[in-house]
Structures are given as structure tokens and as C-alpha cells.
Design a protein around this motif. Structure first.
Motif: not given
Length: 337
Positions: A57-62
């Protein structure tokens, strides 16, 4: 966007969806089953699931936004936070896998003393070390401003923008990957190979007993004899397949990214941006595969998530029947009026 970037963006989206659904299902199994919560390995799996969910939810979307827009997504503060989390979560995940392998090693090699060697207190101490180890590297990197948006990987990660800090950053990166990836790999190989050795020894003992039984049973049907021999073969292969999966997925998913990060430190070799993002996607694929490798394909978890699904479907069926009955009664009342 080029066709390569479209494909890579699609891969990241698929990995995000699979990782989110699979890790949430593991978490639901942990909360639903008291038996899973009682087991010491459940703590390590819970920690690994927490890391995977937070990474999803934090790294992959960015990273997805970085691939699409080819620039830093959000402000510097958000990017620094996400880069800090990436370093922490990746290290924590690797060490959690090493902790699971140590647990299996003790359970198989020292079965009689397992409950005295691996208690909840011992697991909590191991997890405490895992968190302390994992958080130390991003703290150092953040304090030296070695966290930022790396265009090569289209993500917020370890990145040094100052040429004067190159030597220190090279040393830091080498130590970081040695004490995270390499250390975890050594522990995985040592423990699982010991487990495989014990498993093969027990298989040989069972095979000897089976062959002696088959020799004594002269009137046994050929089909039964054939099934016994097939079961022998499957038993010998089962442990090898599982251990190969544990070690193989770790190497396949993390090694390309780690090697790319180390090669990148050399000013001689040029890293292709597409390959860099592919190696990043391989590292992300571990987030999606961990729930299946360590949890969901095991008998206890399969039974638990099937029970959860059946309970949801049964409740839905009951609600649907109640609504249908209520609607039918209302129609009768309307007719009577």
C-alpha cells in the motif's frame, strides 16, 4: 508511454492486487483460527504479512506512479518516508524468512526440545532483533540524506545525489546488502539443507520398512505394490520441492535487484532503466508470492480460508433466503389487501 512502460505498469498493478488479496487472506486466517495463533511460527508469518501489506500500500503505488509519470510522485517528505519504509520493510521481510527457516530447523532437527527452544518469548526476542536490525539501516540512510527518488528504478529508495559521498555510500550499500540479503540467504541455505538431510534420512528408513513389507506380502496385488512405490517416490520429492521453493523464490526475486544495485555502484557498467524496473518488479513479486509459499498452500491455512469462505457464503445464502421469504410474505399481504 512506450510499450515496455505499459507492460511494466500492468505488471505492477497485477502484483499489487495479488499481494493485497493474498496477504489480507493470510491475516484473516490468523485472526480467525485460534490454532494458528497458538503456534510460534504464526508470529513470524504475521510479521512477514505486515511487512508485505505495508509494502503493497505504500511503495508499490508510488513505483507505479513513477513509471507512468517518469518523475517523483508527491513531495520530498512523502518520498523520503516511502524510501525509509522500503529499506526497513525489505530487510524485515528477509530476516522474517530467515527466522521461519530457523524455526523449521529446530522443529525438524531437534523435535524433542522444540517447545523449550522456541517459545513465544524466544520468538518475540527474534522479532525484536529483526526490527532493530531492519530499522538501523534506514535511520543511517535518512540521517545522511541517502534516501530519494531514483529515476532508474522509478521509485523512492536508497539514493545518493552527492558525488562527494560516493565512497561512503558504496560502503554503506555493500554492508547493507551483506547483512540483509546475503545473511538471510546463508541462514536459509544452512537451515533448510539441514532439514532436507533429516527428511531424506527419515524417507530412507520408511523406504526400507516399506520394501521389507512388500517382500513379506507375497500375495499383494501388483497395483497396490505400484502405489506403494509411487508414494515412496513422491515422499522423497516432497521435501526437496518445498525447500527448493523456499530458497529458489528468495534468490529469484531478490538476487537480480540486489546485484543490479551493487553493479550500479560501478561507474563503468551502464544499467538499462527497463531492466532496473524489471528487477524491482521481481523484488515486489516476493510480496505477492510469500502468502502462497509460507501460508495459504499449507493444509492448516487451506482449511481455515475454506472455512472462512464457506461461512461467508452460508451467511450470504441465509440472508438471501430471509430476504426472499420476506419479499414473498409482503407480496401475499399486498394480494390480500
Amino acid at each position: 508511454m512506450s510499450i515496455w512502460e505499459v507492460i511494466l505498469a500492468f505488471v505492477v498493478v497485477v502484483l499489487m492486487l495479488v499481494a493485497l488479496l493474498a496477504n489480507v487472506l493470510v491475516l484473516m486466517c490468523f485472526l480467525y483460527s485460534a490454532d494458528i495463533r497458538k503456534q510460534v511460527p504464526g508470529l513470524f508469518i504475521l510479521n512477514l504479512t505486515f511487512c508485505n501489506l505495508l509494502m503493497t500500500v505504500s511503495n508499490m503505488p508510488l513505483t507505479l506512479a513513477g513509471i507512468i509519470y517518469k518523475s517523483q510522485p508527491g513531495g520530498d517528505q512523502i518520498c523520503h518516508t516511502v524510501g525509509f519504509l522500503e529499506t526497513f520493510l525489505t530487510t524485515n521481510s528477509m530476516l522474517s524468512m530467515a527466522a521461519l527457516s530457523i524455526d523449521r530447523w529446530i522443529a525438524v532437527v531437534f523435535p524433542l526440545s522444540y517447545h523449550s527452544k522456541m517459545r513465544y518469548r524466544d520468538a518475540a526476542l527474534i522479532l525484536s532483533y529483526t526490527w532493530l536490525h531492519s530499522v538501523s539501516f534506514p535511520i543511517v540512510a535518512a540521517s545522511l540524506s541517502w534516501v530519494g527518488f531514483h529515476h532508474l528504478y522509478a521509485s523512492c529508495t536508497l539514493y545518493n545525489k552527492r558525488p562527494e559521498d560516493r565512497t561512503q555510500f558504496v560502503i554503506f550499500t555493500g554492508v547493507f546488502h551483506t547483512l540483509s540479503f546475503l545473511l538471510s540467504l546463508i541462514v536459509l541455505c544452512f537451515t533448510y539443507l539441514k532439514v532436507l538431510k533429516v527428511a531424506r534420512f527419515h524417507c530412507k528408513r520408511i523406504d526400507v520398512i516399506t520394501m521389507q513389507t512388500l517382500v513379506l506380502l507375497v500375495d499383494i496385488h501388483p497395483s497396490v505394490r505400484e502405489r506403494c512405490l509411487e508414494e515412496q517416490k513422491r515422499r522423497r520429492q516432497r521435501a526437496t520441492k518445498k525447500i527448493s521453493t523456499f530458497i529458489g523464490t528468495f534468490i529469484l526475486c531478490f538476487a537480480p535487484y540486489v546485484i543490479t544495485r551493487l553493479v550500479e555502484l560501478s561507474s563503468v557498467v551502464h544499467i538499462n532503466s527497463h531492466w532496473a524496473i524489471i528487477s524491482k518488479c521481481l523484488a515486489y513479486s516476493k510480496v505477492a508470492s510469500d502468502p502462497f509459499v509460507y501460508s495459504l498452500l499449507r493444509h492448516q491455512y487451506k482449511k481455515t480460508w475454506k472455512d472462512i469462505i464457506n461461512k461467508i457464503l452460508k451467511r450470504s445464502s441465509i440472508n438471501s433466503s430471509a430476504l426472499t421469504s420476506e419479499s414473498h410474505n409482503q407480496n401475499i399481504l399486498q394480494l390480500n389487501e
